[in-house]
Motif scaffolding. Structure first.
Motif, PDB file in Angstrom:
ATOM      1  N   UNK A  78       0.830  -1.153  -0.190  1.00  0.00           N
ATOM      2  CA  UNK A  78       0.357   0.215  -0.045  1.00  0.00           C
ATOM      3  C   UNK A  78       1.079   1.068  -0.097  1.00  0.00           C
ATOM      4  N   UNK A  79       1.775   1.453   0.743  1.00  0.00           N
ATOM      5  CA  UNK A  79       3.072   2.360   0.343  1.00  0.00           C
ATOM      6  C   UNK A  79       3.791   2.400  -1.047  1.00  0.00           C
ATOM      7  N   UNK A  80       3.549   0.948  -2.342  1.00  0.00           N
ATOM      8  CA  UNK A  80       4.374   0.843  -3.241  1.00  0.00           C
ATOM      9  C   UNK A  80       3.794   1.290  -4.185  1.00  0.00           C
ATOM     10  N   UNK A  81       4.045   1.830  -5.452  1.00  0.00           N
ATOM     11  CA  UNK A  81       3.600   1.802  -6.710  1.00  0.00           C
ATOM     12  C   UNK A  81       5.207   1.046  -7.924  1.00  0.00           C
ATOM     13  N   UNK A 106      -5.833   2.390  -1.901  1.00  0.00           N
ATOM     14  CA  UNK A 106      -5.798   2.855  -1.115  1.00  0.00           C
ATOM     15  C   UNK A 106      -6.487   3.488  -0.291  1.00  0.00           C
ATOM     16  N   UNK A 107      -5.813   3.944   1.371  1.00  0.00           N
ATOM     17  CA  UNK A 107      -6.679   5.114   2.026  1.00  0.00           C
ATOM     18  C   UNK A 107      -6.712   6.453   1.349  1.00  0.00           C
ATOM     19  N   UNK A 108      -5.363   7.037   1.044  1.00  0.00           N
ATOM     20  CA  UNK A 108      -5.942   8.269   0.521  1.00  0.00           C
ATOM     21  C   UNK A 108      -4.820   8.375  -0.985  1.00  0.00           C
ATOM     22  N   UNK A 109      -6.164   8.133  -2.133  1.00  0.00           N
ATOM     23  CA  UNK A 109      -5.139   8.077  -3.263  1.00  0.00           C
ATOM     24  C   UNK A 109      -5.601   9.369  -3.566  1.00  0.00           C
ATOM     25  N   UNK A 110      -4.061   9.432  -4.364  1.00  0.00           N
ATOM     26  CA  UNK A 110      -4.141  11.038  -4.922  1.00  0.00           C
ATOM     27  C   UNK A 110      -5.671  11.078  -5.887  1.00  0.00           C
ATOM     28  N   UNK A 148      -1.545   6.107  -5.805  1.00  0.00           N
ATOM     29  CA  UNK A 148      -1.674   5.659  -4.298  1.00  0.00           C
ATOM     30  C   UNK A 148      -0.801   6.746  -3.536  1.00  0.00           C
ATOM     31  N   UNK A 149      -0.438   7.478  -4.023  1.00  0.00           N
ATOM     32  CA  UNK A 149       1.289   8.442  -3.101  1.00  0.00           C
ATOM     33  C   UNK A 149       1.988   7.639  -3.059  1.00  0.00           C
TER      34      UNK A 149
END
Length: 303
Positions: A78-81, A106-110, A148-149
């Motif tokens: 969730x912290x990777x792209x 993701x919890x806080x997507x762009x 997903x920032x």
């Protein structure tokens, strides 16, 4: 920045495919706010290194960690792209549908608007993915990788198939992400891209890390210099001088690659008193890369 703990680490990583040694005790660290370019000829081990950090493969020996954890867990993902060379995306879905589907993980997507702006997707949200050109599909894949920032972004040959404008747009987006604090691991065959974007460079050769440091530090590993001057000397004759790697004429200009340069410059001045417009510059990243990976070429020719 180097004093802060790295976001991702390979430590003594080894990986074999049968008798082939893909990685041999590789150490690599990825820091927040930096682009690290991982360079190497085909088969050097770049894709294997990326796969270990993504948790797609397990190391035979050594360690891979991301955010201090084992790669591949949900919390890490969730912290990777990741934008890899191939992407199996549903052809029938529209670009907007693909973005919504991935952003939901993701919890806080762009926002969609931010993704469109960063990836250059104007006018594409209502188009089916399968109907897009190859370059347009690469821009969609980039949008999905950054939506997903991610704190850590993997870009594997990201600008393949992009035109110049789209490539420049992706470079600008990467710089913006790095300014926000993301760490980026870039693999590319476009060495000018690595030179333009990278804070750090790591060169793999036959599964081993043969150079690592800033672009300037890697350039300094070779003493090759590029010489340009206006001279009546024949390029064919200069090419035979000791230390000259290559010599060619370009109109009135004589272009020379030399290693080392000083004896060649002295001989140029002695041989042509009328020589003018002498310029000497250090090796570029491409020159350093070729010098550092010559052993791979030699092994392939001997095979």
């Amino acid at each position: 920045m180097e004093s802060t703990p790295p976001l991702a680490v390979l430590r003594g990583a080894c990986k074999r495919y049968g008798a082939t040694r893909a990685l041999d005790r590789v150490d690599l660290r990825l820091h927040a706010g930096q682009v690290t370019a991982l360079l190497g000829v085909n088969g050097a081990g770049k894709s294997t290194a990326v796969a270990l950090l993504l948790g797609l493969l397990a190391a035979d020996a050594g360690e891979a960690s991301v955010f201090g954890r084992a790669p591949g867990s949900l919390a890490v993902r969730r912290q990777c792209g990741a934008m890899l060379q191939t992407a199996a995306l549903p052809d029938r879905l529209e670009v907007g549908e693909l973005l919504d589907m991935v952003r939901a993980g993701y919890r806080r997507p762009r926002s969609v608007a931010d993704c469109v702006a960063l990836a250059g997707l104007d006018g594409l949200l209502g188009r089916r993915y399968g109907k897009l050109s190859g370059g347009q599909q690469r821009r969609v894949q980039f949008a999905l990788a950054i939506c997903g920032r991610p704190r850590l972004l993997f870009l594997d040959e990201p600008t393949t198939g992009l035109d110049i404008d789209a490539r420049q747009g992706l470079w600008a987006a990467v710089r913006e992400l790095v300014a926000e604090g993301s760490a980026v691991l870039l693999t590319t065959h476009y060495l000018e891209e690595a030179e333009a974007l990278s804070d750090r460079v790591a060169v793999l050769d036959g599964g081993r890390l043969v150079a690592e440091g800033s672009v300037d530090e890697v350039r300094a590993r070779v003493s090759l210099r590029r010489i340009r001057c206006r001279s009546r000397l024949a390029a064919e004759a200069v090419a035979q001088w000791p230390g000259v790697v290559e010599a060619a004429r370009e109109g009135e200009a004589l272009r020379i690659a030399a290693e080392p340069a000083e004896p060649v410059v002295r001989r140029l001045l002695e041989s042509d008193p009328a020589l003018r417009e002498l310029e000497i510059r250090r090796a570029g990243l491409a020159d350093a890369f070729l010098a550092l990976t010559r052993s791979t070429d030699a092994r392939q020719e001997a095979a």
